[in-house]
Design an enzyme around this catalytic site. Sequence first.
Site, PDB file in Angstrom:
ATOM      1  CB  ALA A  36      -0.965  -0.018   1.184  1.00  0.00           C
ATOM      2  CG  HIS A  38       2.356   6.206   1.797  1.00  0.00           C
ATOM      3  ND1 HIS A  38       3.558   6.655   2.318  1.00  0.00           N
ATOM      4  CD2 HIS A  38       1.811   5.434   2.766  1.00  0.00           C
ATOM      5  CE1 HIS A  38       3.700   6.198   3.541  1.00  0.00           C
ATOM      6  NE2 HIS A  38       2.665   5.440   3.835  1.00  0.00           N
ATOM      7  CG  HIS A  41       5.927   2.940   1.815  1.00  0.00           C
ATOM      8  ND1 HIS A  41       4.573   3.176   1.725  1.00  0.00           N
ATOM      9  CD2 HIS A  41       6.102   2.178   2.914  1.00  0.00           C
ATOM     10  CE1 HIS A  41       3.957   2.574   2.724  1.00  0.00           C
ATOM     11  NE2 HIS A  41       4.858   1.966   3.460  1.00  0.00           N
ATOM     12  CD  GLU A 152      13.497  10.279  12.037  1.00  0.00           C
ATOM     13  OE1 GLU A 152      12.910  11.340  11.765  1.00  0.00           O
ATOM     14  OE2 GLU A 152      14.652  10.232  12.495  1.00  0.00           O
ATOM     15  CE  LYS A 153       2.887   6.618   9.707  1.00  0.00           C
ATOM     16  NZ  LYS A 153       2.010   6.001  10.687  1.00  0.00           N
ATOM     17  CG  LEU A 188       2.474  10.957   3.132  1.00  0.00           C
ATOM     18  CD1 LEU A 188       3.132  10.580   1.806  1.00  0.00           C
ATOM     19  CD2 LEU A 188       1.113  11.567   2.860  1.00  0.00           C
TER      20      LEU A 188
END
Length: 287
Positions: A36, A38, A41, A152-153, A188
């Site tokens: 998936a 975005h 990535h 880092e999210k 994101l």
Amino acid sequence: MAASIATVRTVKELRAEVAKWRKAGETVALVPTMGALHAGHLSLIGIAKNHATRIVASIFVNPAQFGPKEDFKRYPRDEAGDLAKLAQAGVDLVYIPHTAEMYPRGFATKVTLPSLTEDLCGAARPNHFEGVATVVTKLLLQCAPDVAVFGEKDYQQLLVIKQVVHDLNIPVQIVPGSIVREEDGLALSSRNGYLSAAERKTAPILHQVLSEAAAALANGEGCDAVTSAGRFKLEGKGFRVDYVAVRDPETLAPLFGPIKGPARVMGAAYLGTTRLIDNVPTAPKNR
Ligand code: PAF
């Protein structure tokens, strides 16, 4: 015509491809994903290219890191779309193992590290980090890259992975990738697609609140005051808050009072059934 891309589905094939590159003196970077894909990535792939001559991306929606009531079944899957994006991004090889390849019958090993995983996201998602640590350990041992890139999210995940690599002497450099945001600040995430139109409008407030907290900490306000204020603001906007926390950026130890050095402001909150996470770095202003 869409660019085509090489794919492998078994450890044996993956190792054979990597061995060819090694023989030719090339270096290898791995970007593990659950698909998936975005722009977040794709930014990790851009970082990987600065560190190695060959790039492997993996796509595996890892059942072991989802709780029984979580979104494993509805997690977005779009293999054809992902492959087109990875080809466009210049990835050399995509590793897409079947669940039985990753967890064959009789699979029994788990990688656990209680100290880093019991609170923050680990408190709300028991066994999540055990699932992440186990699958990432496997991916690193299967591919044996020089470098692996993680966003880092998922800040707690990044530290968990660094700790595993250090503790188990896995010979790989872990490289972090900064959070990629929508124009309105929303980080994101493959899960943003779950948000209704109204929730999507509210979602960037999580980043706003964490950024305000980071600024207040930089100005000398105390951790307790900014986290309470952050939680209050989020609840006022309709979020169900899991946590707003100020942590040491290396150890995730809780911080108290005015910060004396770098810190990470971290938050997790639900909008409807969607759990959003985000984090922001901060440090005291030089006075
Ligand atoms: O961050 C993710 O997408 C996943 O947790 C990871 C690192 C690919 C492990 O399944």
